[in-house]
Scaffold this motif. Sequence first.
Motif, PDB file in Angstrom:
ATOM      1  N   ARG A   1      44.989  61.228  72.157  1.00  0.00           N
ATOM      2  CA  ARG A   1      46.423  61.403  72.322  1.00  0.00           C
ATOM      3  C   ARG A   1      47.047  60.010  72.340  1.00  0.00           C
ATOM      4  N   ILE A   2      48.185  59.859  71.695  1.00  0.00           N
ATOM      5  CA  ILE A   2      48.823  58.544  71.556  1.00  0.00           C
ATOM      6  C   ILE A   2      49.418  58.110  72.898  1.00  0.00           C
TER       7      ILE A   2
ATOM      8  N   VAL B   1      45.181  55.000  72.000  1.00  0.00           N
ATOM      9  CA  VAL B   1      44.983  56.422  72.268  1.00  0.00           C
ATOM     10  C   VAL B   1      44.017  56.581  73.437  1.00  0.00           C
ATOM     11  N   ASP B   2      44.062  57.757  74.086  1.00  0.00           N
ATOM     12  CA  ASP B   2      43.113  58.040  75.163  1.00  0.00           C
ATOM     13  C   ASP B   2      41.858  58.690  74.581  1.00  0.00           C
TER      14      ASP B   2
ATOM     15  N   LYS C   1      54.354  60.089  71.519  1.00  0.00           N
ATOM     16  CA  LYS C   1      53.650  59.814  72.774  1.00  0.00           C
ATOM     17  C   LYS C   1      53.102  61.096  73.398  1.00  0.00           C
ATOM     18  N   GLY C   2      51.789  61.053  73.695  1.00  0.00           N
ATOM     19  CA  GLY C   2      51.110  62.181  74.323  1.00  0.00           C
ATOM     20  C   GLY C   2      50.592  63.218  73.339  1.00  0.00           C
TER      21      GLY C   2
ATOM     22  N   ALA D   1      38.839  56.463  61.829  1.00  0.00           N
ATOM     23  CA  ALA D   1      38.563  55.126  62.361  1.00  0.00           C
ATOM     24  C   ALA D   1      38.678  55.121  63.884  1.00  0.00           C
ATOM     25  N   ALA D   2      39.677  55.826  64.406  1.00  0.00           N
ATOM     26  CA  ALA D   2      39.840  55.895  65.860  1.00  0.00           C
ATOM     27  C   ALA D   2      38.638  56.574  66.501  1.00  0.00           C
ATOM     28  N   LEU D   3      38.153  57.641  65.895  1.00  0.00           N
ATOM     29  CA  LEU D   3      36.974  58.332  66.408  1.00  0.00           C
ATOM     30  C   LEU D   3      35.742  57.434  66.346  1.00  0.00           C
TER      31      LEU D   3
END
Length: 190
Positions: free
Chosen positions: A140-141, A135-136, A160-161, A176-178
């Motif tokens: 966003r994926i 992700v960015d 995507k996006g 987790a991503a955060l």
Amino acid sequence: MRLIDRWLVLPVGFMLLAMCCAMGVAGILEVGGRTIVWVAAISGAAGAAGLIVIVNLYARAQGREILNVFASAIPRDGSGAMLFEAPAETEGTGGIEETLAALARLFGMKLREGAQDQGQLLTIISSMSEGLVAVDRQQRILLANRSAKTLLGISMADAKGKPLWEQIAVEGVSGAALEVMLTGQSKTIS
């Protein structure tokens, strides 16, 4: 006043001044019309020669500026050293043109290498047995490998996006991503 205008003012002004002076002197000396034509032609030729020299100098200065732009685009390491060498300006038959052509070939080669490296990286990512979703900064994926698509039940064409939290309903993935973005530390979710 634009730079090219400044470069042209001197020779054009010189040419006009020389022609006016020639006409004035010829009028004072009361010489014939033929002499005035010759004097005007010679002063015009001198002004044109000055114009050619100035335009040539301007073109060389512009070429050097272009080379500097190309050189500034070359990636550098942490110490500021170029990661690959740019060709030096050659003073052969082509000079700046040869250098620009060499830089264009160099950038083309580096773009091909980058595309090849990207292809290899995507092959490695897609063959991983672990699920991977990239992700960015706005979460966003960007991409997901086959394992992640299967485990999380997502379709890359649809995802995507789009924001991670909208596409993945698995508990803890967004958090987790955060956390990874904030700490820079890897995180595994079971």
